[in-house]
Write a protein that holds these residues in place. Structure first.
Motif: not given
Lengths: 240, 68
Positions: A167-178
């Protein structure tokens, strides 16, 4: 412009606390600017509250009520206490992303440390909610889905822990990548001016970067909403 | 519109929540193999558990999307 500076930021004041680098960078200033902007907007809204609200109070109250209405079904009755936390998260992410569209204001979400910090904060918060409501033994019982026979507990618990850690990977990578994608596109378009060094080429990268930056406002709103909505679902899961 | 954004947010998690447990399971397996010197036992166990966790996460998200 060095790509490393683009992501790490420019150190303005070097500080060290017991070996941990806590230097003030331009990205830290950007975060403070976003925090200050949110504080001013919300503070003005609640400074002199009246029964018949003025324009600013109305704006702040309407924004909060709209947010609460959107999230109350997800959070449930017990989760409504967390709406202020999620609203703050939403405003912080949106305001920082929005302010980063102003030239010379650095984009903090192109730094994975920032997005990871927010994601880890939400993750730890959810684990603490489970621990507070159910205790240490209840924490492991919470990981086990209904109907699982006892002899599978030893297998299910590590599987659920691995699943939760995603879950923390999902949240952080989505915001970072976008955010990184949007800012990189603008950076590449404007770099074409330096590559071609021709006045005839000027309208295309400039118009392109204006269009992409306009789209980035929409992306900032969506990403802030998605981050806070997924945080709300994780909090709702933690509440049981 | 907000239902679309909610579904889009949930759906966008599927890829990461499918892959990350596999990587984490493999990483934990490699670390345990290094500690116990049992390569590649824990790597295989970690990867398999991670894959199961990843598919279980994806299944939960899809069921939620289906319920609406």
């Amino acid at each position: 412009m060095d790509i490393e500076i683009f992501h790490k930021g420019i150190v303005l004041l070097r500080l060290d606390l017991w070996g941990i680098d806590i230097s003030i960078t331009n990205q830290v200033l950007s975060m403070w600017l976003a925090t200050f902007a949110i504080f001013i907007v919300l503070y003005l809204g609640v400074l002199k509250t009246k029964i018949i609200p003025g324009a600013w109070q109305n704006l702040v109250e309407a924004a909060y009520e709209l947010f609460e209405d959107n999230f109350k079904d997800t959070l449930g009755e017990h989760g409504r206490a967390f709406v202020p936390f999620l609203f703050t998260l939403f405003l912080f992410i949106f305001s920082a992303s929005f302010l980063s569209l102003i030239p010379a204001v650095p984009a903090i979400y192109t730094n994975i440390n920032v997005t990871a910090s927010l994601a880890i904060m939400v993750f730890v918060f959810c684990q603490l909610i489970v621990l507070k409501n159910r205790g240490p033994l209840g924490y492991f019982k919470h990981l086990i889905p209904e109907g699982v026979p006892p002899y599978l507990f030893g297998l299910i618990i590590p599987i659920e822990i691995l699943g939760q850690l995603a879950r923390p990977f999902s949240l952080s990578i989505r915001l970072f990548a976008n955010n990184l994608a949007g800012h990189t596109v603008v950076f590449v378009l404007l770099s074409l001016l330096l590559v071609f060094k021709s006045i005839w080429i000027v309208p295309f990268p400039v118009l392109g970067s204006i269009l992409v930056s306009s789209f980035e406002v929409f992306v900032a709103l969506i990403q802030a909403y998605i981050f806070s909505y997924l945080s709300a679902t994780y909090i709702a899961d933690s509440l049981g | 519109m907000h239902n679309f954004m909610r579904d889009a947010g949930r759906a966008s998690s599927i890829a990461i929540e499918l892959v990350v447990p596999v990587v984490l399971g493999a990483a934990i397996g490699i670390w345990l193999d290094g500690a116990v010197r049992s390569c590649p036992l824990f790597l295989i166990i970690g990867t398999v558990l991670g894959a199961v966790a990843g598919f279980w996460n994806a299944y939960k998200i899809i069921i939620r999307l289906d319920k609406g």
